[in-house]
Write an enzyme that holds these catalytic residues in place. Structure first.
Site, mmCIF file in Angstrom:
data_model
loop_
_atom_site.group_PDB
_atom_site.id
_atom_site.type_symbol
_atom_site.label_atom_id
_atom_site.label_comp_id
_atom_site.label_asym_id
_atom_site.label_seq_id
_atom_site.Cartn_x
_atom_site.Cartn_y
_atom_site.Cartn_z
ATOM 1 N N PHE A 165 0.817 -1.224 0.000
ATOM 2 C CA PHE A 165 0.000 0.000 0.000
ATOM 3 C C PHE A 165 0.848 1.270 0.000
ATOM 4 O O PHE A 165 0.342 2.347 0.275
ATOM 5 C CB PHE A 165 -0.917 0.018 1.226
ATOM 6 C CG PHE A 165 -1.846 -1.162 1.303
ATOM 7 C CD1 PHE A 165 -3.008 -1.184 0.537
ATOM 8 C CD2 PHE A 165 -1.564 -2.244 2.109
ATOM 9 C CE1 PHE A 165 -3.868 -2.268 0.587
ATOM 10 C CE2 PHE A 165 -2.416 -3.335 2.179
ATOM 11 C CZ PHE A 165 -3.576 -3.353 1.411
ATOM 12 N N LEU A 166 2.147 1.137 -0.275
ATOM 13 C CA LEU A 166 3.011 2.322 -0.115
ATOM 14 C C LEU A 166 2.666 3.421 -1.106
ATOM 15 O O LEU A 166 2.220 3.174 -2.215
ATOM 16 C CB LEU A 166 4.486 1.942 -0.230
ATOM 17 C CG LEU A 166 5.081 1.443 -1.549
ATOM 18 C CD1 LEU A 166 5.352 2.553 -2.522
ATOM 19 C CD2 LEU A 166 6.373 0.702 -1.249
ATOM 20 N N CYS A 276 -0.413 4.034 -10.364
ATOM 21 C CA CYS A 276 -1.344 3.140 -9.650
ATOM 22 C C CYS A 276 -2.812 3.512 -9.820
ATOM 23 O O CYS A 276 -3.555 2.779 -10.461
ATOM 24 C CB CYS A 276 -0.983 3.106 -8.170
ATOM 25 S SG CYS A 276 0.642 2.389 -7.895
ATOM 26 N N LYS A 279 -4.620 3.324 -13.473
ATOM 27 C CA LYS A 279 -4.702 2.006 -14.125
ATOM 28 C C LYS A 279 -5.368 0.979 -13.205
ATOM 29 O O LYS A 279 -6.013 0.039 -13.684
ATOM 30 C CB LYS A 279 -3.325 1.535 -14.606
ATOM 31 C CG LYS A 279 -2.256 1.321 -13.552
ATOM 32 C CD LYS A 279 -2.041 -0.137 -13.209
ATOM 33 C CE LYS A 279 -0.949 -0.292 -12.173
ATOM 34 N NZ LYS A 279 -0.978 -1.560 -11.472
HETATM 35 C C1 UDX Z 1 -1.353 5.385 -4.436
HETATM 36 C C2 UDX Z 1 -1.950 4.956 -3.086
HETATM 37 O O1 UDX Z 1 -2.062 6.100 -2.222
HETATM 38 C C3 UDX Z 1 -1.080 3.890 -2.438
HETATM 39 O O2 UDX Z 1 -1.668 3.444 -1.238
HETATM 40 C C4 UDX Z 1 -0.935 2.730 -3.412
HETATM 41 O O3 UDX Z 1 -0.082 1.743 -2.881
HETATM 42 C C5 UDX Z 1 -0.394 3.214 -4.745
HETATM 43 O O4 UDX Z 1 -1.214 4.260 -5.266
HETATM 44 P P1 UDX Z 1 0.680 6.989 -5.168
HETATM 45 O O5 UDX Z 1 0.386 6.574 -6.579
HETATM 46 O O6 UDX Z 1 2.087 7.033 -4.706
HETATM 47 O O7 UDX Z 1 -0.091 5.993 -4.153
HETATM 48 O O8 UDX Z 1 0.067 8.441 -5.003
HETATM 49 P P2 UDX Z 1 -0.956 9.186 -4.018
HETATM 50 O O9 UDX Z 1 -0.236 9.866 -2.941
HETATM 51 O O10 UDX Z 1 -2.063 8.278 -3.642
HETATM 52 O O11 UDX Z 1 -1.512 10.304 -5.010
HETATM 53 C C6 UDX Z 1 -2.156 9.926 -6.220
HETATM 54 C C7 UDX Z 1 -2.550 11.117 -7.027
HETATM 55 O O12 UDX Z 1 -3.675 11.753 -6.463
HETATM 56 C C8 UDX Z 1 -1.497 12.214 -7.184
HETATM 57 O O13 UDX Z 1 -1.471 12.600 -8.545
HETATM 58 C C9 UDX Z 1 -1.983 13.329 -6.286
HETATM 59 O O14 UDX Z 1 -1.572 14.588 -6.744
HETATM 60 C C10 UDX Z 1 -3.493 13.152 -6.403
HETATM 61 N N1 UDX Z 1 -4.255 13.664 -5.248
HETATM 62 C C11 UDX Z 1 -4.071 13.122 -4.022
HETATM 63 C C12 UDX Z 1 -5.221 14.658 -5.436
HETATM 64 O O15 UDX Z 1 -5.414 15.142 -6.558
HETATM 65 N N2 UDX Z 1 -5.939 15.069 -4.358
HETATM 66 C C13 UDX Z 1 -5.784 14.549 -3.129
HETATM 67 O O16 UDX Z 1 -6.495 14.979 -2.216
HETATM 68 C C14 UDX Z 1 -4.812 13.552 -2.930
#
Ligand code: UDX
Length: 448
Positions: A165-166, A276, A279
């Site tokens: 879940f990282l 993540c 997709k």
């Molecule tokens: C995500 C999940 O959080 C993680 O638990 C999983 O294992 C992999 O996918 P990650 O892809 O690293 O992690 O990014 P994350 O921090 O979740 O952000 C995803 C996207 O959402 C980013 O583009 C971020 O800018 C956007 N985001 C996030 C928003 O637009 N608004 C928010 O409130 C939070």
């Protein structure tokens, strides 16, 4: 197999963002670790203690543990040989990526299948293979059958599914101190081994949930779907706010005080990207269709389209602000899909930059870490070495990835180099009053 935890030997297959982090963190937890990858260049780089991508804190951890490093524990090394990995390991973590299949919604399991096929001939003694990659529900069953049929150790080589879940940019922290550990297991032995390898976080109080394979696989896709839905929900509210003359930032703040809703993942703006969330929700929809329950997840199609609509809305806002896009000089601040990462997979920032460029704008991009990756993927864009250089002569500045560096920009200093003082804040984090006070027209998403 009955070794003390310090003597359990761990193999990590696939050393990208997930696998390299997992390998280094396993070494940090005291295990001897061998990382495996088919990319010989990546293996060589990691063996020299050089991280081939940017992830805060991981470079230091790598140097602390990689074999041969000065003062390092020497517990961590990398190889391209599955034979060596087979000889070495008691636990084999599968961390290969499962991208979106070209032209389809479903996940591409080629890398996972190839890793399993390369590994199984070497599983000639009792061991545990642990899937961490995000996969369509049902994959673990299939992999388990393959291991039982093809591994020389037969039933003694077992499978477990332990989703990861990282978050990128918090990867080390999330791996060493996860919110929870989920283990899809079929035997007490498998559960015992996973409890042994995660003994440190479990002792810190991290919940450990043993489940069947399908539940473990689904927890991951369900979690990502929920997060994506939360972001698209607030972005749908942003669309409402834009047309009703309301302020989505204040709305989100007001919602966040309701403990049932909470403020995390409720930031409206350009929406989600990365390797993540986009997709994974698409693959989830595809899998639901295959299982005959497509209707249960149709809402995720809407989540996806709300998200992509934010990107075209940003292009539209650029046109509203400056008129025709042809020949328009635009500075784009941000290329990575989120701050503190060099990952540009499905980056909203680069998608917008690319759309503007294809519609005739002259786009110059700056990002603190993702420049090399962006250049390779979007060679038609221009690139600058600093925000000021990107902004020189620009008639429009777009803030598209919320790096701390951009929040600290001095509006007056940037104002001195642009041709016109217009800024669109795609992440709703800049200080609107400060920019306006310096003579800029400041607009953001979801605020009238
Ligand atoms: C995500 C999940 O959080 C993680 O638990 C999983 O294992 C992999 O996918 P990650 O892809 O690293 O992690 O990014 P994350 O921090 O979740 O952000 C995803 C996207 O959402 C980013 O583009 C971020 O800018 C956007 N985001 C996030 C928003 O637009 N608004 C928010 O409130 C939070």
């Amino acid at each position: 197999m009955q070794r003390g935890s310090a003597r359990l030997k761990v193999v990590v297959i696939g050393v990208g963002y997930l696998g390299a982090t997992h390998a280094a963190c396993m070494a940090e937890l005291g295990f001897e670790v061998l990382g495996v990858d088919v990319d010989a260049e990546k293996v060589a780089s990691l063996n020299q203690g050089r991280l081939p991508f940017y992830e805060p804190g991981l470079d230091t951890l790598l140097l602390q543990h990689v074999e041969g490093g000065e003062g390092s524990t020497g517990r961590l090394k990398f190889t391209a040989s599955y034979e060596e990995a087979g000889r070495f390991g008691d636990l084999f973590f599968l961390c290969v990526n499962t991208p979106q299949l070209a032209g389809e919604f479903s996940a591409d399991l080629r890398h996972l299948d190839a890793a399993v096929e390369a590994l199984v001939p070497h599983l000639d003694r009792p061991c545990l293979v642990v899937g961490k990659s995000t996969v369509p529900v049902g994959t673990a069953d299939r992999v388990a059958e393959r291991i039982a049929a093809a591994a020389p150790a037969g039933a003694a080589a077992e499978l477990a599914w332990n989703p990861e879940f990282l978050r990128e940019s918090f990867a080390v922290q999330d791996t060493l101190h996860p919110d929870r550990l989920v283990a899809g297991v079929r035997s007490e032995r498998a559960e015992r081994l996973l409890r042994e390898v995660y003994a440190t976080p479990i002792a810190e109080g991290v919940p450990f949930l043993a489940t069947d394979f399908a539940t473990a696989e689904l927890v991951k896709t369900a979690a990502n779907s929920f997060l994506a839905t939360k972001i698209s929900f607030i972005n749908a509210m942003a669309e409402m706010c834009e047309s009703a003359g309301a302020d989505v930032v204040r709305l989100s703040e007001a919602l966040s005080y309701d403990e049932r809703i909470g403020g995390k993942f409720l930031h409206a703006g350009l929406g989600f990207g990365g390797g993540c969330l986009p997709k994974d929700i698409r693959a989830f929809v595809a899998r639901a269709g295959e299982l005959g329950v497509g209707q249960a997840l149709t809402f995720l199609r809407e989540v996806d389209s709300i998200n992509t609509r934010r990107r075209s809305r940003m292009v539209e806002m650029a046109r509203e602000q400056c008129g025709a896009l042809r020949g328009l000089r635009v500075a784009v601040l941000g290329a990575s899909f989120k701050p503190d990462s060099d990952d540009i997979r499905d980056s909203p920032a680069l998608d917008v930059a690319g759309q503007l460029q294809r519609q005739g704008a002259q786009v110059t991009v700056y990002d603190p870490k993702a420049m090399d990756n962006a250049r390779k993927a979007y060679p038609a864009l221009d690139y600058a070495r600093s925000p000021l250089e990107a902004a020189e002569g620009a008639r429009l500045v777009l803030h598209l990835t919320e790096w701390a560096q951009f929040r600290e920009l001095d509006p007056a200093e940037l104002g001195a180099v642009v041709a016109e003082r217009h800024i669109l804040d795609g992440r709703n984090v800049l200080d609107a009053a400060a920019w306006r006070a310096a003579g800029w027209t400041y607009r953001s998403m979801g605020r009238s």
